[in-house]
Design a protein around this motif. Sequence first.
Motif, PDB file in Angstrom:
ATOM      1  N   LYS A  12       0.812  -1.209   0.000  1.00 19.96           N
ATOM      2  CA  LYS A  12       0.000   0.000   0.000  1.00 19.96           C
ATOM      3  C   LYS A  12       0.850   1.267   0.000  1.00 19.96           C
ATOM      4  O   LYS A  12       0.328   2.375  -0.074  1.00 19.96           O
ATOM      5  CB  LYS A  12      -0.913   0.001   1.232  1.00 19.96           C
ATOM      6  N   ARG A  14       3.207   4.220  -1.172  1.00 18.27           N
ATOM      7  CA  ARG A  14       3.443   4.997  -2.381  1.00 18.27           C
ATOM      8  C   ARG A  14       4.943   5.291  -2.438  1.00 18.27           C
ATOM      9  O   ARG A  14       5.467   6.020  -1.588  1.00 18.27           O
ATOM     10  CB  ARG A  14       2.630   6.285  -2.363  1.00 18.27           C
ATOM     11  N   GLU A  17       6.129   8.985  -2.444  1.00 18.32           N
ATOM     12  CA  GLU A  17       5.988   9.675  -1.159  1.00 18.32           C
ATOM     13  C   GLU A  17       7.066   9.215  -0.182  1.00 18.32           C
ATOM     14  O   GLU A  17       7.608  10.016   0.599  1.00 18.32           O
ATOM     15  CB  GLU A  17       4.597   9.418  -0.580  1.00 18.32           C
ATOM     16  N   LEU A  34       6.127  11.077 -12.325  1.00 20.86           N
ATOM     17  CA  LEU A  34       4.751  10.592 -12.474  1.00 20.86           C
ATOM     18  C   LEU A  34       4.213  10.886 -13.873  1.00 20.86           C
ATOM     19  O   LEU A  34       3.497  10.071 -14.459  1.00 20.86           O
ATOM     20  CB  LEU A  34       3.858  11.235 -11.413  1.00 20.86           C
ATOM     21  N   ARG A  43       6.899   1.080 -14.583  1.00 25.44           N
ATOM     22  CA  ARG A  43       6.820   1.227 -13.141  1.00 25.44           C
ATOM     23  C   ARG A  43       7.579   2.477 -12.704  1.00 25.44           C
ATOM     24  O   ARG A  43       8.600   2.859 -13.313  1.00 25.44           O
ATOM     25  CB  ARG A  43       7.381  -0.011 -12.452  1.00 25.44           C
ATOM     26  N   THR A 116       7.719  -5.701  -2.364  1.00 24.64           N
ATOM     27  CA  THR A 116       6.287  -5.429  -2.175  1.00 24.64           C
ATOM     28  C   THR A 116       5.408  -6.364  -2.998  1.00 24.64           C
ATOM     29  O   THR A 116       4.178  -6.254  -2.955  1.00 24.64           O
ATOM     30  CB  THR A 116       5.962  -3.973  -2.564  1.00 24.64           C
TER      31      THR A 116
END
Length: 570
Positions: A12, A14, A17, A34, A43, A116
């Motif tokens: 979960k 980011r 961030e 982004l 990715r 992850t």
Amino acid sequence: MSTRDKIFAAAKLRLGELLVQRGLLDADGLEQALAAQKQSGRRLGRVLVELNLVSAEQIASSLADQMMLPYVDLATREIDLEAMHKLPELHARKLRAIVLARRPDGAYEVAMADPTDLQAYDGLGRRLGVVDILVSTESAVLTAIDRHYARRAEIEGLASTVARDMQQAGDMLDLLGSKVGNEDAPVMRLLQSVFEAALARDVSDIHVEPGEHKLVIRYRLDGTMHVQTQAESHVGQAVLQRLKLMAQLDIAERRLPQDGRFQMRVGERVVDVRLSTLPTQFGESAVLRLLVQNEGRLALDRLGMPAPILSRLRAAMAGHGGLVLVTGPTGSGKTTTLYAALRELNTPERKIITVEDPIEYRLPGLVQVQVNDKIDLDFARVLRACLRQDPDVVLVGEMRDQETAEIGLRAALTGHLVLSTLHTMDAAGAAPRLRDMGVAPYMVALGLRLVLAQRLLRRICEHCARQATPSPQELEWLGDDAGALDLSGLRAASGCGQCGHTGYAGREAIYEMVEMTPELIHLANRDEIAEFMRHAQQAFAGHALRRHALALVAAGRTTLAEAMQASAQC
């Protein structure tokens, strides 16, 4: 919290961030990445690395810290091969993971590129049972997979596909002919994998050898042969015909040796491949010499030449006329040394012509000529023609016969700098070898300027090297040098996963040099070979091949075993 719970929670996260929070990325950089991600669909982590905003190591270590998992540097980590093979190569590539070791409690330590990825973690659990995750970069994981698995499963699978296609095909020529331009053909994918595995390990030659029951593919790595894979014997026919098509050779001719050349794209690199075929009892054998065009290697300063030898070589190159010979056995790096010299000589003020068989390196600014014995375009004929082209420097690939040697020496006597190679055991043997070929003594005495002899020694692997003491046999070989040599830095090669358990990684050259002094010129002109050899050996006694090898041993860069083997060739 269990490892699975950590991964579930990290899924979960980011990434952008997290990197901003850790001060590795600013808001503007994240916005730029982004936008690029949205446009490319790749990715975010890969986009950040491609934009040079964050390194792959920073991303991996940040994720490891956030998930409270260890970060591992696979370049220095020892890998237990028995444990590693518990995860088949195809699964390792699919999951982007490699098993490092099995702990006493039965759990496996596994390095993952994406900690992850819960689906990959579950897949590891199904194959291995209990796993403990360590984090590394994707490139490091894939490099480790390439190095340790050597793509054997992939190559063997593709070879089986080729064998099945051959059984289904009605005619081999039709099968190959319909797929010459098809890069997805099984034969081509097989070759692509073979080349990728070879380049990942810095292999110099690929040997394709047919046997009665098996086709064996072997690699020459650091001068030593290693078996890469085996396949059904009849696969060799498809592989050889495809290689011949790529090199534009006659695929119908299987009774005579053939030589050719082609280029192969492997990832981002284009490799020049020199192909030689030879008819054998069980079919055609092939050797492929891989010539990676890396100009960074072609620099005299980077060859490891002792300073006194390098300065005298440069002085000889700066002079007007004379023959400079580089001697040594096949595969000792003679051509690399000569091209490093040419690269230094290659200026707009000089006209340089090379006569070679084959042309191994391509340098802009040089006029390079390939000899072709099939049309009587041999070394002597090309060399005579070259001298009418007003050259300043001429490279002759090899002094093979009396005629070529005499033409080269005449050119050296008339003001041309001539560079060439000769097969002799040491530097002192070059002048006698020219006399054995029938060259007149005065031409050898006046035309020969300098002889450089060299060998290649395997460099000890820094990851597994250990301190060592010389054995009784090594002390006997050292003789009087044992007392004069500082052996505190002596190391032995124990072997590890990083070097393929050979104990060595890469090679270094050792050198010795004979420069034609007035005394040596006098002895050569009088054809006093024995006296010439004695004085020549005295002249380079402080810089002999043995001395250079022992200096590398004392510095811990190679082993006494390598020095002994190199000296046995002298």
